[in-house]
Design an enzyme around this catalytic site. Structure first.
Site, mmCIF file in Angstrom:
data_model
loop_
_atom_site.group_PDB
_atom_site.id
_atom_site.type_symbol
_atom_site.label_atom_id
_atom_site.label_comp_id
_atom_site.label_asym_id
_atom_site.label_seq_id
_atom_site.Cartn_x
_atom_site.Cartn_y
_atom_site.Cartn_z
ATOM 1 N N PRO A 50 0.771 -1.251 0.000
ATOM 2 C CA PRO A 50 0.000 0.000 0.000
ATOM 3 C C PRO A 50 0.802 1.303 0.000
ATOM 4 C CG PRO A 50 0.039 -0.922 2.192
ATOM 5 C CD PRO A 50 0.751 -1.900 1.306
ATOM 6 N N CYS A 51 1.428 1.610 -1.113
ATOM 7 C CA CYS A 51 2.131 2.892 -1.203
ATOM 8 C C CYS A 51 1.155 4.063 -1.235
ATOM 9 C CB CYS A 51 3.075 2.926 -2.397
ATOM 10 S SG CYS A 51 2.310 2.570 -3.954
ATOM 11 N N HIS A 52 -0.124 3.791 -1.489
ATOM 12 C CA HIS A 52 -1.122 4.863 -1.455
ATOM 13 C C HIS A 52 -1.301 5.416 -0.046
ATOM 14 C CE1 HIS A 52 -3.474 1.234 -0.535
ATOM 15 N NE2 HIS A 52 -4.271 2.037 0.158
#
Length: 101
Positions: A50-52
């Site tokens: 989850p780089c978001h």
């Protein structure tokens, strides 16, 4: 280095965000926040990794390889409130480096 960053990304809990600087701290390179951002951009497993959930130091959304609209949609689906491209309750949802080690 990128793999270390991606491991840390997987430790960001759903419903929380962190900053590029906190990720750099978590991997033991506190000045490497730009490199952490580059690693996020090259993340081959997004959005599963989850780089978001990574935002700028002031709670603004920053960038996202899949576009800002997609980032907003993902964050809001996890309960993160956003107004004017900033996290509304930033301090409350911020995961610090010590939580990500």
């Amino acid at each position: 280095f990128n793999e270390k960053i991606w491991v840390v990304l997987n430790r960001i809990p759903r419903g929380k965000v962190t900053t590029y600087k906190e990720i750099a701290r978590a991997v033991g390179s506190p000045k490497a926040f730009r490199a952490a951002g580059n690693a996020c951009n090259k993340n081959p497993h997004s959005p599963k990794t989850p780089c978001h959930r990574v935002v700028s130091f002031d709670g603004s959304l920053g960038g996202y390889a899949h576009g800002l609209r997609k980032k907003i949609k993902l964050l809001e689906s996890e309960g993160i409130r956003i107004k004017n491209n900033k996290i509304v309750n930033f301090e409350e949802v911020l995961a610090k480096a010590k939580e990500l080690r």
